[in-house]
Design an enzyme around this catalytic site. Structure first.
Site, mmCIF file in Angstrom:
data_model
loop_
_atom_site.group_PDB
_atom_site.id
_atom_site.type_symbol
_atom_site.label_atom_id
_atom_site.label_comp_id
_atom_site.label_asym_id
_atom_site.label_seq_id
_atom_site.Cartn_x
_atom_site.Cartn_y
_atom_site.Cartn_z
ATOM 1 N N TYR A 4 0.831 -1.157 -0.157
ATOM 2 C CA TYR A 4 0.081 -0.012 -0.008
ATOM 3 C C TYR A 4 0.922 1.326 0.217
ATOM 4 O O TYR A 4 0.816 2.204 -0.739
ATOM 5 C CB TYR A 4 -0.946 -0.051 1.129
ATOM 6 C CG TYR A 4 -1.914 0.885 1.304
ATOM 7 C CD1 TYR A 4 -3.076 0.976 0.360
ATOM 8 C CD2 TYR A 4 -1.922 2.159 2.337
ATOM 9 C CE1 TYR A 4 -4.004 2.052 0.618
ATOM 10 C CE2 TYR A 4 -2.891 3.166 2.187
ATOM 11 C CZ TYR A 4 -3.840 3.122 1.432
ATOM 12 O OH TYR A 4 -5.002 3.985 1.333
ATOM 13 N N LYS A 26 1.228 4.226 -3.177
ATOM 14 C CA LYS A 26 0.748 5.279 -2.877
ATOM 15 C C LYS A 26 1.974 6.448 -2.909
ATOM 16 O O LYS A 26 1.487 7.775 -3.647
ATOM 17 C CB LYS A 26 -0.088 5.338 -1.559
ATOM 18 C CG LYS A 26 -1.201 4.514 -1.593
ATOM 19 C CD LYS A 26 -2.225 4.790 -3.055
ATOM 20 C CE LYS A 26 -3.676 3.992 -2.731
ATOM 21 N NZ LYS A 26 -4.253 4.578 -4.001
#
Lengths: 231, 231
Positions: A135, A139
């Site tokens: 994640y 990002k």
């Protein structure tokens, strides 16, 4: 003349809300996702950049877009020790990063001058994410795209702006199910976020190119959107 | 007892130099690359995390690694408008990011306590890279891995350290061919970098975990290695 927007990740929770908002505000909507499902009418799954551009241009019939909004994303856990960490990284990179690079390419080719590009960042990208390498790294890569597309030489149309959107947590059915006992008074609703996205696309003067907007919410207050340096 | 190191990207220009350095300093070397070629004896191409770990453990025969060094990488240009930008992103992500996530996983499973992990960053990751979205976003993701693996909860063995290595430009045959008229007096040599890598792995006390080391070189001077915050 109606404005035109391409929404990527249109079949997701936030994507459907965003599409609904654009449709009810009289935009001409091109709703794209990996598969043509959940309201998406442009299937991009497995398409290379050239084929995706061709499919988009077929729908545009010579017109250009006022905005490109990518809300594809998802979430995955995975520390270094996790057996799934590499597979989860691939899934997150495909949904967040490759979709954003494609969004950038489609914007470079089909956005109007002074148009707006919105990419799917995350609050987690402002710090280390030992608890989820997939994640965090995906990002962070999206935040880097935001600053790079806003920089000199980005090859986007003249005056085009790029921003990121960084939720901490959104009020989705998945998050409610995963955290049944959490205090949801600080969770921004999908409606609030969709409304802000449409407002920005209607008037890109409102945003500062190259910034990522942290979505913040105090209990009982409407969601706030705070411009921050992406990295 | 000889120390053990896993070198990933072993078949590349820098990788071969690094392997040579470890071999001549009496390390037990496991040289990995996507294919078993150019001196690599562990082919990781196409392997998932579980199969890669199994292949590694077969070579380790119950021992653990003192260091994991990933120098896989490569370079790609590509602005938003470039027809190849998505394909180049995939190539860069596979070579730099997925290899680094795999390195992290193998380290979590097979590194000794107080061992060292070195990942392939780049000086370009400290700023926007409109001229190359693929290169910039991949290296930013690697820098994020460095800070995440050095953070609380990384699941690496106790006391293990992680750093990044950020070249500006290295003196390789490819760079000589691409920039025949450039002043090479500020290009660090592969020998200098390989020597520093081996020195760090032999004594991880020398490094500050979570930092990325910028490789700098003034004309006529040896290469310098400056610790910087990754993002």
């Amino acid at each position: 003349m109606a404005r035109r927007v391409l929404v990527m990740g249109a079949a997701g929770q936030l994507g459907r809300q965003v599409c609904g908002r654009f449709a009810s505000s009289s935009w001409r909507l091109i709703a794209a996702d990996v598969v043509a499902a959940g309201g998406a009418d442009l299937a991009l799954g497995g398409l290379g950049a050239a084929a995706a551009l061709e499919a988009l241009q077929e729908k545009l019939r010579g017109e250009r877009l006022d905005a490109v909004v990518n809300v594809a994303g998802g979430f995955a856990m995975g520390s270094a020790q996790d057996a799934e960490v590499l597979d989860n990284t691939k899934a997150m990179v495909e949904s967040s990063v490759y979709s954003s690079v494609l969004a950038a390419h489609l914007a470079a080719k089909a956005l109007k001058e002074e148009g707006l590009v919105i990419l799917p960042g995350a609050a987690a990208a402002w710090g280390p994410t030992a608890w989820s390498l997939p994640y965090g790294l995906s990002k962070v890569a999206v935040h880097h795209l935001v600053r790079s597309l806003a920089a000199e030489g980005s090859t986007l149309p003249k005056g085009a702006k790029t921003i990121g959107l960084a939720p901490q947590i959104l009020d989705t059915p998945q998050n409610r199910a995963a955290m049944p006992d959490a205090d949801r008074s600080t969770w921004a609703s999908l409606e609030e976020v969709a409304e802000q996205i449409e407002r920005w696309c209607a008037d890109p003067q409102l945003v500062q190119s190259g910034q990522v907007y942290l979505i913040d919410k105090a209990p009982g207050q409407p969601a706030g959107f705070e411009a921050k340096d992406p990295l």
